[in-house]
Design an enzyme around this catalytic site. Sequence first.
Site, PDB file in Angstrom:
ATOM      1  N   GLU A 267       0.688  -1.127   0.112  1.00 16.57           N
ATOM      2  CA  GLU A 267      -0.044   0.152  -0.071  1.00 16.57           C
ATOM      3  C   GLU A 267       0.836   1.162   0.080  1.00 16.57           C
ATOM      4  OE1 GLU A 267      -3.102  -0.080  -0.211  1.00 16.57           O
ATOM      5  OE2 GLU A 267      -3.776  -2.003   0.521  1.00 16.57           O
ATOM      6  N   GLU A 400       4.122  13.477  -4.744  1.00 17.50           N
ATOM      7  CA  GLU A 400       3.476  13.347  -3.332  1.00 17.50           C
ATOM      8  C   GLU A 400       4.192  14.067  -2.261  1.00 17.50           C
ATOM      9  OE1 GLU A 400       3.628   9.577  -0.945  1.00 17.50           O
ATOM     10  OE2 GLU A 400       1.641   9.931  -0.638  1.00 17.50           O
TER      11      GLU A 400
HETATM   12  P1  NAP Z   1       8.701   4.562   4.461  1.00 14.83           P
HETATM   13  O1  NAP Z   1      10.029   5.318   4.931  1.00 14.83           O
HETATM   14  O2  NAP Z   1       8.634   3.550   3.400  1.00 14.83           O
HETATM   15  O3  NAP Z   1       8.384   3.648   5.799  1.00 14.83           O
HETATM   16  C1  NAP Z   1       7.400   2.445   6.140  1.00 14.83           C
HETATM   17  C2  NAP Z   1       7.832   1.483   6.842  1.00 14.83           C
HETATM   18  O4  NAP Z   1       8.812   0.715   5.995  1.00 14.83           O
HETATM   19  C3  NAP Z   1       8.747   1.769   8.126  1.00 14.83           C
HETATM   20  O5  NAP Z   1       8.169   0.905   9.185  1.00 14.83           O
HETATM   21  C4  NAP Z   1      10.199   1.655   7.927  1.00 14.83           C
HETATM   22  O6  NAP Z   1      10.746   1.723   8.993  1.00 14.83           O
HETATM   23  C5  NAP Z   1      10.375   0.658   7.063  1.00 14.83           C
HETATM   24  N1  NAP Z   1      11.465   0.561   6.315  1.00 14.83           N
HETATM   25  C6  NAP Z   1      12.332   1.554   6.009  1.00 14.83           C
HETATM   26  N2  NAP Z   1      13.226   1.306   5.256  1.00 14.83           N
HETATM   27  C7  NAP Z   1      12.698  -0.022   4.821  1.00 14.83           C
HETATM   28  C8  NAP Z   1      13.560  -1.145   3.942  1.00 14.83           C
HETATM   29  N3  NAP Z   1      14.536  -1.265   3.195  1.00 14.83           N
HETATM   30  N4  NAP Z   1      13.009  -2.375   4.006  1.00 14.83           N
HETATM   31  C9  NAP Z   1      11.959  -2.727   4.693  1.00 14.83           C
HETATM   32  N5  NAP Z   1      11.199  -1.814   5.328  1.00 14.83           N
HETATM   33  C10 NAP Z   1      11.640  -0.376   5.468  1.00 14.83           C
HETATM   34  O7  NAP Z   1       7.427   5.396   4.461  1.00 14.83           O
HETATM   35  P2  NAP Z   1       7.090   6.565   5.707  1.00 14.83           P
HETATM   36  O8  NAP Z   1       7.732   7.714   5.403  1.00 14.83           O
HETATM   37  O9  NAP Z   1       7.100   5.920   6.881  1.00 14.83           O
HETATM   38  O10 NAP Z   1       5.379   6.750   5.145  1.00 14.83           O
HETATM   39  C11 NAP Z   1       4.953   7.586   4.058  1.00 14.83           C
HETATM   40  C12 NAP Z   1       4.706   6.917   2.921  1.00 14.83           C
HETATM   41  O11 NAP Z   1       3.599   5.640   3.363  1.00 14.83           O
HETATM   42  C13 NAP Z   1       3.977   7.525   1.986  1.00 14.83           C
HETATM   43  O12 NAP Z   1       4.369   7.657   0.633  1.00 14.83           O
HETATM   44  C14 NAP Z   1       2.467   7.520   2.111  1.00 14.83           C
HETATM   45  O13 NAP Z   1       1.763   7.749   0.752  1.00 14.83           O
HETATM   46  C15 NAP Z   1       2.790   5.827   2.444  1.00 14.83           C
HETATM   47  N6  NAP Z   1       1.462   5.495   3.034  1.00 14.83           N
HETATM   48  C16 NAP Z   1       0.482   4.711   2.313  1.00 14.83           C
HETATM   49  C17 NAP Z   1      -0.641   4.078   2.769  1.00 14.83           C
HETATM   50  C18 NAP Z   1      -1.533   3.462   2.013  1.00 14.83           C
HETATM   51  O14 NAP Z   1      -2.372   2.703   2.604  1.00 14.83           O
HETATM   52  N7  NAP Z   1      -1.549   3.406   0.782  1.00 14.83           N
HETATM   53  C19 NAP Z   1      -1.101   4.655   4.166  1.00 14.83           C
HETATM   54  C20 NAP Z   1      -0.116   5.300   4.817  1.00 14.83           C
HETATM   55  C21 NAP Z   1       0.928   5.867   4.430  1.00 14.83           C
HETATM   56  P3  NAP Z   1      11.302   3.259   9.760  1.00 14.83           P
HETATM   57  O15 NAP Z   1      10.188   4.091   9.725  1.00 14.83           O
HETATM   58  O16 NAP Z   1      11.684   2.494  11.065  1.00 14.83           O
HETATM   59  O17 NAP Z   1      12.345   3.454   8.820  1.00 14.83           O
END
Ligand code: NAP
Length: 498
Positions: A267, A400
């Site tokens: 997602e 975004e």
């Molecule tokens: P993110 O940086 O991709 O992080 C999401 C999760 O992945 C966190 O738990 C993060 O851990 C972990 N992560 C980081 N690097 C990783 C790797 N190499 N391998 C596996 N996992 C890893 O995203 P975010 O900045 O937290 O969230 C924002 C994004 O999420 C936006 O793009 C938003 O649109 C999207 N989002 C989508 C939905 C949906 O339902 N479509 C809902 C909410 C948010 P750490 O945080 O500990 O680094």
Amino acid sequence: MTRLKDRAYWLDKAATLPLEGRAFIDGRYVDAQDGATFCTRSPVDDAVLAAVAQCAKADVDLAVAAARRSFEAGVWSELAARERKAVLLKWAALLEAHTDELALLETLDSGKPIADTIGADLPGTIYCLRWFAELIDKVHGEVPATDPQFFGTVTQQPLGVVAAVVPWNYPLLMAAWKFAPALAAGNSVLLKPSEKTPLSALRIAALAMEAGVPAGVFNVLPGDGAVGRELSLHGDVDCIAFTGSGAVGRQIAQNAAASNLKRVWLELGGKSANIVMADCADITQAAQSAAAAIFANMGQVCSAGSRLLVQRSVIEPLLRELLVATDSYYPGHPLDPASVTGAIIDAVQFERVQRYIETGRHEAQLLKGGQALSPVGAGAYLEPTIFLAPDATARIANEEIFGPVLVVIPFDTLDEAIAIANQTEFGLAAAVWSSDLGTIHRATRQLRAGTVWVNCYDELVDMNFPFGGFKESGNGRDNSAHALGKYTELKSTILRCR
Ligand code: NAP
Ligand code: MG
């Protein structure tokens, strides 16, 4: 006499709130094996909240082994569905009984206003858990019509070990969207919360145990992205369900391909278009809804209505109403129940959003906002910000931002609006405001998005509707009975009877 739950109440409660920072593996709280910790800070005032276990490969291995053991032992996977249902309902009741504490934890760790965590995040989490608990003993298989000498069934079986990697914008709710269907279906789960917001996930693990979820069936692994990476590469994880950025989603898919081809459900982000046609019946309502669509949760919403497409003949009245409506979304102290918005998650995200605002100043007209605010002192707060773009080519109209920044784009015809709406790589959500049935019908068919709202935005919190994206907004769907398919294998069983 019950105390008024005002800002003083929440500040008092925050001062004595117990914070659990250890990982939860195989039914108990444990330090990381190497003793490493990191600090989780509060976006409210940038204060350090707690030292949290920094899990690494050794902890992931331990938790995966515990999850596998519990799955193979059948202590959860082989229970009757109605027994799993009873435990999950008990867990939901415990979450409800601890609403104040969990909402406060969520607000402190994420900077979201307490009115939201009390009014939306916690009720949404509990509703999700109850919904999948209630569903699971009503799932029936199929008995296809076959040749008379055969009898066959199609049944759904749990996958085994499911990893859920979730973001910080709705920490508990996004987690529940994964763990509720996965657990209901009989899987054992490893939850990896964002390092920015690990506390609520850790706290609910104790409540899961209290409800009767057996040891090893629900594990929480705090830490940074490396934990998610280890889970995505692990040979004994059967499925990874992820919510987050496209960049990390891609890495997870690659790691799954490079390891055991575990199932991958993504997602991801969005740049959703909210289209207002000139024949919209109520411009004021459309404007108010447009402000909520982007400024709620400080714009940190994957399905935020970050592009407002307005038919040129109504742009003036719409902007007038929009600017008024936006005044309601100025951030306040997140622990003040009157605050509608709160803090940006951290300095990194704050700077990212500010860079986009700088870009916007060069490619569009700034209509409102753009400045940092400090309603609390330390902590990152931003004015709700609106740009009017000359056309749909601006970077801020396509990338975004994930912050309180709205881009208004004028258009002339419905065809043009649909083309603009569909031009980004995303396809999470969209909306159309019109009083013409033909326009509505065409727009809802042609908008390439997983959810399309008509004459509303981001409304109807109802688990019956699947949520997820077309194109690079992801694959698979959270919520609804369709989500069970992500966490189950279909099995065809064929008996020769004579
Ligand atoms: P993110 O940086 O991709 O992080 C999401 C999760 O992945 C966190 O738990 C993060 O851990 C972990 N992560 C980081 N690097 C990783 C790797 N190499 N391998 C596996 N996992 C890893 O995203 P975010 O900045 O937290 O969230 C924002 C994004 O999420 C936006 O793009 C938003 O649109 C999207 N989002 C989508 C939905 C949906 O339902 N479509 C809902 C909410 C948010 P750490 O945080 O500990 O680094
Ligand atoms: Mg935090």
